[in-house]
Every structure is written in structure tokens, then in C-alpha cells.
Design a protein around this motif. Structure first.
Motif, PDB file in Angstrom:
ATOM      1  N   LEU A  18       0.655  -1.103  -0.199  1.00  0.00           N
ATOM      2  CA  LEU A  18      -0.070  -0.166   0.012  1.00  0.00           C
ATOM      3  C   LEU A  18       0.789   1.322   0.020  1.00  0.00           C
ATOM      4  O   LEU A  18       0.793   2.209  -0.797  1.00  0.00           O
ATOM      5  CB  LEU A  18      -0.903  -0.196   1.259  1.00  0.00           C
ATOM      6  CG  LEU A  18      -1.809   1.228   1.319  1.00  0.00           C
ATOM      7  CD1 LEU A  18      -2.967   1.247   0.168  1.00  0.00           C
ATOM      8  CD2 LEU A  18      -2.363   1.361   2.719  1.00  0.00           C
ATOM      9  N   LEU A  19       2.009   1.332   0.864  1.00  0.00           N
ATOM     10  CA  LEU A  19       2.722   2.343   0.907  1.00  0.00           C
ATOM     11  C   LEU A  19       3.473   2.687  -0.464  1.00  0.00           C
ATOM     12  O   LEU A  19       3.429   3.967  -0.907  1.00  0.00           O
ATOM     13  CB  LEU A  19       3.750   2.240   2.001  1.00  0.00           C
ATOM     14  CG  LEU A  19       3.033   2.205   3.381  1.00  0.00           C
ATOM     15  CD1 LEU A  19       4.391   2.096   4.186  1.00  0.00           C
ATOM     16  CD2 LEU A  19       2.501   3.831   3.808  1.00  0.00           C
ATOM     17  N   HIS A  20       4.086   1.645  -1.043  1.00  0.00           N
ATOM     18  CA  HIS A  20       4.585   2.061  -2.303  1.00  0.00           C
ATOM     19  C   HIS A  20       3.511   2.200  -3.355  1.00  0.00           C
ATOM     20  O   HIS A  20       4.118   2.936  -4.344  1.00  0.00           O
ATOM     21  CB  HIS A  20       5.549   0.523  -2.650  1.00  0.00           C
ATOM     22  CG  HIS A  20       6.820   0.309  -1.956  1.00  0.00           C
ATOM     23  ND1 HIS A  20       6.898   0.192  -0.680  1.00  0.00           N
ATOM     24  CD2 HIS A  20       8.098   0.938  -2.359  1.00  0.00           C
ATOM     25  CE1 HIS A  20       8.251  -0.167  -0.397  1.00  0.00           C
ATOM     26  NE2 HIS A  20       8.810   0.564  -1.248  1.00  0.00           N
ATOM     27  N   LYS A  21       2.445   1.928  -3.270  1.00  0.00           N
ATOM     28  CA  LYS A  21       1.466   2.425  -4.397  1.00  0.00           C
ATOM     29  C   LYS A  21       0.902   3.867  -4.166  1.00  0.00           C
ATOM     30  O   LYS A  21       0.927   4.431  -4.850  1.00  0.00           O
ATOM     31  CB  LYS A  21       0.264   1.217  -4.168  1.00  0.00           C
ATOM     32  CG  LYS A  21      -0.760   1.414  -5.165  1.00  0.00           C
ATOM     33  CD  LYS A  21      -2.029   0.686  -5.213  1.00  0.00           C
ATOM     34  CE  LYS A  21      -3.224   1.004  -5.801  1.00  0.00           C
ATOM     35  NZ  LYS A  21      -4.270   0.005  -5.710  1.00  0.00           N
ATOM     36  N   GLU A  22       0.559   3.928  -2.891  1.00  0.00           N
ATOM     37  CA  GLU A  22      -0.046   5.400  -2.618  1.00  0.00           C
ATOM     38  C   GLU A  22       0.762   6.636  -2.244  1.00  0.00           C
ATOM     39  O   GLU A  22       0.540   7.669  -2.493  1.00  0.00           O
ATOM     40  CB  GLU A  22      -0.959   5.105  -1.281  1.00  0.00           C
ATOM     41  CG  GLU A  22      -2.017   4.099  -1.389  1.00  0.00           C
ATOM     42  CD  GLU A  22      -3.319   4.490  -2.471  1.00  0.00           C
ATOM     43  OE1 GLU A  22      -3.456   5.797  -2.411  1.00  0.00           O
ATOM     44  OE2 GLU A  22      -3.787   3.768  -3.012  1.00  0.00           O
ATOM     45  N   HIS A  23       1.939   6.074  -2.150  1.00  0.00           N
ATOM     46  CA  HIS A  23       3.204   7.198  -1.857  1.00  0.00           C
ATOM     47  C   HIS A  23       4.344   7.101  -3.070  1.00  0.00           C
ATOM     48  O   HIS A  23       5.386   6.700  -2.539  1.00  0.00           O
ATOM     49  CB  HIS A  23       3.675   7.221  -0.527  1.00  0.00           C
ATOM     50  CG  HIS A  23       4.642   8.257  -0.131  1.00  0.00           C
ATOM     51  ND1 HIS A  23       3.998   9.543   0.320  1.00  0.00           N
ATOM     52  CD2 HIS A  23       5.896   8.348   0.287  1.00  0.00           C
ATOM     53  CE1 HIS A  23       5.122  10.438   0.651  1.00  0.00           C
ATOM     54  NE2 HIS A  23       6.206   9.573   0.488  1.00  0.00           N
ATOM     55  N   ASP A  24       3.949   7.431  -4.010  1.00  0.00           N
ATOM     56  CA  ASP A  24       4.807   7.482  -5.283  1.00  0.00           C
ATOM     57  C   ASP A  24       5.761   8.373  -5.381  1.00  0.00           C
ATOM     58  O   ASP A  24       5.965   9.239  -6.017  1.00  0.00           O
ATOM     59  CB  ASP A  24       4.087   7.303  -6.532  1.00  0.00           C
ATOM     60  CG  ASP A  24       4.807   6.883  -7.763  1.00  0.00           C
ATOM     61  OD1 ASP A  24       5.867   6.148  -7.804  1.00  0.00           O
ATOM     62  OD2 ASP A  24       4.320   7.143  -8.756  1.00  0.00           O
ATOM     63  N   GLU A  25       6.778   8.214  -4.332  1.00  0.00           N
ATOM     64  CA  GLU A  25       7.889   9.404  -4.067  1.00  0.00           C
ATOM     65  C   GLU A  25       9.025   8.647  -3.921  1.00  0.00           C
ATOM     66  O   GLU A  25       9.242   7.059  -3.900  1.00  0.00           O
ATOM     67  CB  GLU A  25       7.551  10.257  -2.854  1.00  0.00           C
ATOM     68  CG  GLU A  25       6.344  10.841  -2.932  1.00  0.00           C
ATOM     69  CD  GLU A  25       6.088  12.080  -3.916  1.00  0.00           C
ATOM     70  OE1 GLU A  25       7.259  12.492  -4.415  1.00  0.00           O
ATOM     71  OE2 GLU A  25       4.925  12.400  -4.180  1.00  0.00           O
ATOM     72  N   ASP A  26      10.293   9.137  -4.102  1.00  0.00           N
ATOM     73  CA  ASP A  26      11.602   8.794  -4.180  1.00  0.00           C
ATOM     74  C   ASP A  26      12.058   8.503  -2.719  1.00  0.00           C
ATOM     75  O   ASP A  26      13.178   8.256  -2.287  1.00  0.00           O
ATOM     76  CB  ASP A  26      12.546   9.223  -4.651  1.00  0.00           C
ATOM     77  CG  ASP A  26      12.842  10.930  -4.516  1.00  0.00           C
ATOM     78  OD1 ASP A  26      12.233  11.285  -3.859  1.00  0.00           O
ATOM     79  OD2 ASP A  26      13.819  11.218  -5.378  1.00  0.00           O
ATOM     80  N   TYR A  27      11.256   9.071  -1.773  1.00  0.00           N
ATOM     81  CA  TYR A  27      11.354   9.057  -0.414  1.00  0.00           C
ATOM     82  C   TYR A  27      10.420   8.550   0.256  1.00  0.00           C
ATOM     83  O   TYR A  27       9.057   8.414  -0.214  1.00  0.00           O
ATOM     84  CB  TYR A  27      11.920  10.483   0.376  1.00  0.00           C
ATOM     85  CG  TYR A  27      10.735  11.378   0.104  1.00  0.00           C
ATOM     86  CD1 TYR A  27       9.604  11.676   1.105  1.00  0.00           C
ATOM     87  CD2 TYR A  27      10.325  12.075  -0.885  1.00  0.00           C
ATOM     88  CE1 TYR A  27       8.413  12.214   0.985  1.00  0.00           C
ATOM     89  CE2 TYR A  27       9.310  12.901  -1.348  1.00  0.00           C
ATOM     90  CZ  TYR A  27       8.346  12.820  -0.248  1.00  0.00           C
ATOM     91  OH  TYR A  27       7.050  13.909  -0.632  1.00  0.00           O
ATOM     92  N   CYS A  28      10.404   7.976   1.505  1.00  0.00           N
ATOM     93  CA  CYS A  28       9.497   7.279   2.399  1.00  0.00           C
ATOM     94  C   CYS A  28       8.940   8.196   3.465  1.00  0.00           C
ATOM     95  O   CYS A  28       7.957   9.032   2.905  1.00  0.00           O
ATOM     96  CB  CYS A  28       9.908   6.139   3.090  1.00  0.00           C
ATOM     97  SG  CYS A  28       8.571   5.398   4.208  1.00  0.00           S
ATOM     98  N   GLY A  29       9.379   8.686   4.466  1.00  0.00           N
ATOM     99  CA  GLY A  29       9.062   9.462   5.361  1.00  0.00           C
ATOM    100  C   GLY A  29       7.483   9.909   5.968  1.00  0.00           C
ATOM    101  O   GLY A  29       7.128  10.623   6.643  1.00  0.00           O
ATOM    102  N   ILE A  30       6.753   8.498   5.739  1.00  0.00           N
ATOM    103  CA  ILE A  30       5.557   8.644   6.247  1.00  0.00           C
ATOM    104  C   ILE A  30       5.325   7.360   7.221  1.00  0.00           C
ATOM    105  O   ILE A  30       4.179   7.141   7.537  1.00  0.00           O
ATOM    106  CB  ILE A  30       4.404   8.242   4.966  1.00  0.00           C
ATOM    107  CG1 ILE A  30       4.985   7.203   4.090  1.00  0.00           C
ATOM    108  CG2 ILE A  30       4.325   9.596   4.254  1.00  0.00           C
ATOM    109  CD1 ILE A  30       3.817   6.904   2.979  1.00  0.00           C
TER     110      ILE A  30
END
Length: 88
Positions: free
Chosen positions: A69-81
Motif C-alpha cells: 500500500l505504501l509503495h502504491k499510494e506514496h509514489d515518491e523517491d522518499y518514504c517519510g510516512i
């Protein structure tokens, strides 16, 4: 159990730091997977705080589903969530 003595809520009220990079999250997942026999509280935003610790299979399923879910919904080159009280 009262909120004063609830072990999850006591931990939840502590200090948290976020995992800024995806490889930090991957490392956390690996540590949790390798230590899944210990009892862990798992919690996702929007759910009620847990009253009991997760079983190893619940923890494995949670990690798999949340990571996807995180990789799908947070399509950024950083995590931070993702926030942890102790990444070690």
C-alpha cells in the motif's frame, strides 16, 4: 483495561521518528520479519489501537499489505510516512 495501564498506549505516547528513505523501511521490515516470534503491537492510522499483540502470522501479513500500500499510494523517491519508536 484502563487507558492509564494499557501497554500499547503507554508506548504510543513516547517519542517517534520517521523513516525518511525507502531502504530504512525495508530494513525495518526485515528486522520485524526476523523477530516475528516476539509479540508486537501493530497499528494503522484510522484503526482502533490494538488491545493485544499480533501473532507472527498477523505481523507478516500486516507488513506485506502495508508495504504494498505504501509503495502504491506514496509514489515518491522518499518514504517519510512511517514512524517508529525505535527502528532497531
Amino acid at each position: 483495561m484502563s487507558h492509564q495501564t494499557d501497554p500499547f498506549l503507554q508506548s504510543y505516547r513516547g517519542y517517534f521518528r520517521n523513516l525518511l528513505k525507502w531502504h530504512e523501511l525495508d530494513a525495518l521490515w526485515e528486522r520485524l520479519r526476523s523477530d516475528s516470534e516476539k509479540a508486537w503491537y501493530i497499528y494503522a492510522v484510522g484503526e482502533f489501537p490494538p488491545e493485544t499483540k499480533a501473532t507472527p502470522s498477523q505481523l507478516q501479513r500486516f507488513i506485506d499489505e502495508v508495504d504494498q500500500l505504501l509503495h502504491k499510494e506514496h509514489d515518491e523517491d522518499y518514504c517519510g510516512i512511517v514512524y517508529v519508536d525505535n527502528s532497531e
